[in-house]
Design a protein around this motif. Structure first.
Motif, PDB file in Angstrom:
ATOM      1  N   ALA A   2       4.979  34.839  54.957  1.00  0.00           N
ATOM      2  CA  ALA A   2       5.769  36.027  54.642  1.00  0.00           C
ATOM      3  C   ALA A   2       4.783  37.144  54.353  1.00  0.00           C
ATOM      4  O   ALA A   2       3.699  36.904  53.809  1.00  0.00           O
ATOM      5  N   SER A   3       5.150  38.361  54.723  1.00  0.00           N
ATOM      6  CA  SER A   3       4.262  39.487  54.444  1.00  0.00           C
ATOM      7  C   SER A   3       5.062  40.760  54.226  1.00  0.00           C
ATOM      8  O   SER A   3       6.042  41.023  54.919  1.00  0.00           O
ATOM      9  N   ASP A   4       4.604  41.544  53.261  1.00  0.00           N
ATOM     10  CA  ASP A   4       5.162  42.876  53.019  1.00  0.00           C
ATOM     11  C   ASP A   4       4.254  43.956  53.597  1.00  0.00           C
ATOM     12  O   ASP A   4       4.597  45.131  53.572  1.00  0.00           O
ATOM     13  N   PHE A  23       1.128  45.040  56.754  1.00  0.00           N
ATOM     14  CA  PHE A  23       0.745  44.756  58.124  1.00  0.00           C
ATOM     15  C   PHE A  23      -0.480  45.588  58.507  1.00  0.00           C
ATOM     16  O   PHE A  23      -0.777  46.598  57.865  1.00  0.00           O
ATOM     17  N   GLU A  51       0.867  50.403  60.012  1.00  0.00           N
ATOM     18  CA  GLU A  51       2.195  50.712  59.504  1.00  0.00           C
ATOM     19  C   GLU A  51       2.540  52.162  59.827  1.00  0.00           C
ATOM     20  O   GLU A  51       1.726  53.047  59.554  1.00  0.00           O
ATOM     21  N   VAL A  64       4.611  39.877  65.812  1.00  0.00           N
ATOM     22  CA  VAL A  64       5.103  39.319  64.549  1.00  0.00           C
ATOM     23  C   VAL A  64       6.589  39.587  64.339  1.00  0.00           C
ATOM     24  O   VAL A  64       7.266  38.859  63.601  1.00  0.00           O
ATOM     25  N   ARG A  65       7.128  40.604  65.008  1.00  0.00           N
ATOM     26  CA  ARG A  65       8.539  40.931  64.835  1.00  0.00           C
ATOM     27  C   ARG A  65       9.464  39.802  65.285  1.00  0.00           C
ATOM     28  O   ARG A  65      10.574  39.668  64.782  1.00  0.00           O
ATOM     29  N   PHE A  83       8.128  33.341  60.198  1.00  0.00           N
ATOM     30  CA  PHE A  83       7.446  34.465  59.551  1.00  0.00           C
ATOM     31  C   PHE A  83       8.507  35.388  58.966  1.00  0.00           C
ATOM     32  O   PHE A  83       9.330  35.943  59.687  1.00  0.00           O
ATOM     33  N   ARG A 113       9.491  38.841  57.164  1.00  0.00           N
ATOM     34  CA  ARG A 113       8.905  40.178  57.216  1.00  0.00           C
ATOM     35  C   ARG A 113       9.600  41.151  56.266  1.00  0.00           C
ATOM     36  O   ARG A 113      10.823  41.129  56.115  1.00  0.00           O
ATOM     37  N   SER A 114       8.803  42.027  55.658  1.00  0.00           N
ATOM     38  CA  SER A 114       9.319  43.102  54.817  1.00  0.00           C
ATOM     39  C   SER A 114       8.464  44.341  55.077  1.00  0.00           C
ATOM     40  O   SER A 114       7.243  44.249  55.171  1.00  0.00           O
ATOM     41  N   ALA A 115       9.101  45.500  55.209  1.00  0.00           N
ATOM     42  CA  ALA A 115       8.429  46.718  55.668  1.00  0.00           C
ATOM     43  C   ALA A 115       7.773  47.496  54.528  1.00  0.00           C
ATOM     44  O   ALA A 115       8.165  48.617  54.210  1.00  0.00           O
ATOM     45  N   HIS A 116       6.752  46.902  53.921  1.00  0.00           N
ATOM     46  CA  HIS A 116       5.970  47.532  52.848  1.00  0.00           C
ATOM     47  C   HIS A 116       6.889  48.213  51.828  1.00  0.00           C
ATOM     48  O   HIS A 116       6.710  49.373  51.459  1.00  0.00           O
TER      49      HIS A 116
END
Length: 343
Positions: A266-268, A270, A273, A281-282, A287, A289-292
């Motif tokens: 999981a990642s916030d 990338f 950005e 990754v989309r 995986f 995903r979170s958009a920062h």
């Protein structure tokens, strides 16, 4: 301006705005107590000598060179509300002159820690995937929907980095009866033990954990230090949760490890950005995903303004700043974070 005795502050909070980081009442106080000169970061050097010679504070993190600093004889503090320390000014001169460099980044620790917990729980219980399946009429009921589920409680957890965010993460995990190991080469082992976690090597954190949280800042010493070898060493099916900066990982190697089915992630954050619409990754299964957005809460932004006002008040009374976090002489020039581009 000659008849106005209020201290002068240069406001360059980009990419933030004063309206974003101050409540209406706090912004009113700021303007009542100080003469505010607003500028774009790249234009600070071109401000008049009249402004620069009187400036007591800079709110923001504009690029400063030696010549511009020499024109700021009354400067007491740079209050960094961007929150990442960027190596864009001669810190050695600032420290020699006793100018404080402080950051408000700790306001994000608790919100980001809570997002990290949410990501871990989702990975453990498949919340997002189960919801999507339900919407599409392909849900699995009861035990059939829990074949890959596990508990966070009682698990082995590893944390890479133990600054403000690492400490906040440890607090939100405290009720899960987990064994928490921490790798942080800048942190004395006694401080880790005082916080109820086990000091450990990076190898131990990676190989012995069911969940690995990465909350380390990017420095000149650790850019891309988590790569294919690190991911291969993790337990099969372990979760890798990236919350700090993408620069600490080899992102292609992370995606490859997830694609192979060896780990989930999981990642916030990338590498770029906003992320390209066709980025692999989309669409990568396994995986999350979170958009920062982990720390981008209005309540967190507004705490920044309160901290800035309190520390400026202290310094106006010849006291040291206490609310914001000070940049350290020994480590500030090692930071390699990219400027924030999104709120």
């Amino acid at each position: 301006m000659p008849n106005d005795s209020r201290p002068l502050a240069i406001s360059v909070p980009a990419p933030r705005t004063l309206d974003l980081i101050f409540t209406a009442d706090a912004l009113k106080q700021l303007h009542e107590r100080y003469r505010i000169v607003e500028a774009d970061p790249e234009d600070v050097a071109s401000l008049s000598d009249e402004v620069l010679s009187q400036a007591r504070y800079i709110i923001g993190q504009p690029p400063l060179d030696h010549d511009t600093l020499a024109r700021l004889p009354k400067l007491r503090a740079i209050l960094n509300v961007e929150s990442n320390l960027i190596n864009n000014m001669p810190y050695e001169v600032l420290f020699e002159r006793g100018i404080h460099v402080v950051t408000t980044g700790q306001v994000f620790a608790e919100p980001v820690a809570e997002m990290g917990l949410a990501m871990a729980l989702n990975i453990a219980r498949g919340v997002v995937d189960a919801d999507l399946a339900f919407r599409e009429g392909r849900e699995l009921w009861g035990g059939d929907g829990n074949r890959s589920a596990r508990l966070l409680s009682g698990s082995d957890i590893g944390i890479v980095g133990f600054g403000d965010l690492g400490k906040a993460l440890n607090r939100v995990l405290s009720g899960f009866r987990a064994r928490i190991r921490v790798f942080d080469p800048w942190m004395p082992a006694s401080i880790l033990r005082d916080n109820g976690v086990e000091p450990a090597s990076l190898e131990t954190v990676l190989t012995k954990s069911d969940f690995v949280f990465v909350v380390a800042s990017v420095t000149s010493e650790n850019e891309g230090f988590l790569g294919a070898k690190a991911f291969a060493s993790m337990r099969p099916g372990a979760a890798f949760i990236l919350l700090s900066r993408a620069g600490v990982v080899d992102f292609d190697a992370l995606m490859a490890s997830v694609e192979s089915g060896h780990i989930v992630a999981a990642s916030d954050v990338f590498p770029e950005e906003p992320l390209a619409l066709d980025h692999k990754v989309r669409r990568l299964p396994g995986f999350l995903r979170s958009a920062h957005r982990a720390g981008a809460l209005d309540s967190a932004f507004k705490k920044m303004g309160d901290m800035v006002l309190e520390d400026m008040d202290l310094m106006d009374r010849d006291l040291p700043p206490m609310r914001c976090k000070r940049a350290e002489r020994e480590t500030v020039a090692r930071m390699r974070s990219k400027p924030v581009t999104l709120n």
